[in-house]
Scaffold this active site. Structure first.
Site, PDB file in Angstrom:
ATOM      1  N   TYR A 134      -5.136  54.637  20.242  1.00 44.32           N
ATOM      2  CA  TYR A 134      -5.579  55.985  20.631  1.00 44.32           C
ATOM      3  C   TYR A 134      -4.414  56.766  21.250  1.00 44.32           C
ATOM      4  O   TYR A 134      -4.117  57.891  20.833  1.00 44.32           O
ATOM      5  CB  TYR A 134      -6.751  55.880  21.618  1.00 44.32           C
ATOM      6  N   TRP A 159      -9.597  60.692  32.026  1.00 39.63           N
ATOM      7  CA  TRP A 159     -10.891  60.139  32.432  1.00 39.63           C
ATOM      8  C   TRP A 159     -11.991  61.214  32.443  1.00 39.63           C
ATOM      9  O   TRP A 159     -12.656  61.437  33.470  1.00 39.63           O
ATOM     10  CB  TRP A 159     -10.764  59.510  33.828  1.00 39.63           C
TER      11      TRP A 159
END
Ligand SMILES: NC(=O)c1ccc[n+]([C@@H]2O[C@H](COP(=O)([O-])OP(=O)(O)OC[C@H]3O[C@@H](n4cnc5c(N)ncnc54)[C@H](OP(=O)(O)O)[C@@H]3O)[C@@H](O)[C@H]2O)c1
Length: 303
Positions: A134, A159
């Protein structure tokens, strides 16, 4: 009214961004998934070069915010070709479409471009070294954008959680209802970021570059003299996933038992950076916009 095209407009960040911008900007949402809001929407696969070129050409936006991505980090590890196609090729297609249409580009990138070995917050100039498919695919997206379009902003964030997507906060709350003991990793530190707050920060950047007198916009094309490049933007402060989960449960008044475990014990397909806190000072200096603490943002979300 300036025209903004948002890819990934039906995603977790995309929906909040459309809500934040829809009053002051003319919006065109673009996604492979179905439309979520009432703004003008085009279904489009960013991996299809012709499709995204046509959509951008027709829309003639001043700015494209490219938020579409494959965001399932473990899924990317298991299907690297798909991750490369969406996150790297898709970003390149969006960048080339912007170049052809004369639009500026804001690319949403990630803290996962770093290896997490640094002991202090990452600056934009720090060396990248992704440790997952990723992270690597998003970094290749950054590189393609830098190469293809001069008028670019790369916003790295971390996040994310928000009302319109799968996220850690909702997962912890759901698990607390069904499981007796929650096991959460305590050896990764970062800055949880609320998509509603990130949407406000992106708005601050857009306002700064499209509305300030020194950056006058003519016709439907922007005439920028803004410092293009990389910016870090996340809610301020830092926390481990374990302490973050404890705070979620405390705010929700859910008395679940929670124990710390290591990343090794969790054994997920993709490696994550042990430390991925981002230094936001460059973004604050340019936009004047300071993100609130992760605790304040989380409190609002859980409430
Ligand atoms: N989530 C995080 O923790 C995090 C952290 C740092 C940076 N970011 C970055 O922030 C951005 C927004 O993240 P998010 O969490 O809001 O992501 P998200 O909820 O997964 O939204 C991404 C959207 O892009 C769509 N999409 C996927 N493939 C596409 C394609 N080929 N063509 C057009 N649209 C496509 C997705 O549709 P489907 O759902 O149908 O696939 C989804 O609606 C991403 O660029 C991500 O890399 C995320």
């Amino acid at each position: 009214m300036k025209r903004i095209l948002i890819t990934g407009s039906s995603g977790m960040l995309g929906v909040d961004l459309c809500k934040e911008l829809c009053v002051d900007y003319e919006l065109i949402g673009v996604d492979i998934a179905k439309a979520i809001s009432t703004y003008s929407y085009r279904k489009c696969d960013i991996t299809n070069k012709q499709e995204i070129f046509q959509v951008v050409k027709k829309a003639r936006p001043n700015v494209v915010v490219h938020a579409a991505a494959m965001t399932d980090v473990d899924g990317c590890e298991l299907n690297p070709e798909k991750a490369r196609r969406i996150n790297s090729e898709g970003a390149k297609n969006a960048a080339l479409a912007c170049k052809a249409a004369g639009a500026a580009l804001i690319y949403i990138s990630t803290d996962f471009v770093f290896d997490g070995k640094k002991k202090s917050p990452y600056k934009e100039t720090d060396k990248t070294n992704p440790i997952s498919v990723y992270g690597d695919s998003k970094l290749k997206g950054e590189e393609a954008i830098k190469k293809a379009v001069k008028k670019h902003f790369i916003l790295r964030t971390s996040w994310l959680y928000g009302k319109h997507g799968k996220n850690f906060v909702d997962t912890i709350l759901a698990k607390a209802k069904g499981e007796k003991v929650l096991k959460v990793v305590d050896d990764q530190v970062g800055s949880p970021t609320y998509t509603k707050d990130l949407a406000k920060a992106i708005r601050a950047l857009l306002d700064r570059v499209t509305k300030s007198p020194s950056h006058q916009v003519t016709c439907s094309r922007p005439r920028f003299s803004a410092p293009y490049g990389i910016y870090h933007v996340s809610n301020s402060g830092k926390v481990s996933w374990f302490d973050y989960a404890k705070e979620i449960l405390r705010l929700a008044k859910m008395p679940a038992k929670i124990v710390p475990i290591s990343s090794e014990e969790l054994d997920r397909p993709a490696s994550r950076p042990a430390m991925s806190v981002l230094d936001n000072s460059k973004f604050i200096k340019f936009t004047g916009y300071r993100m609130r603490s992760w605790q304040e943002a989380l409190k609002e979300y859980v409430r």
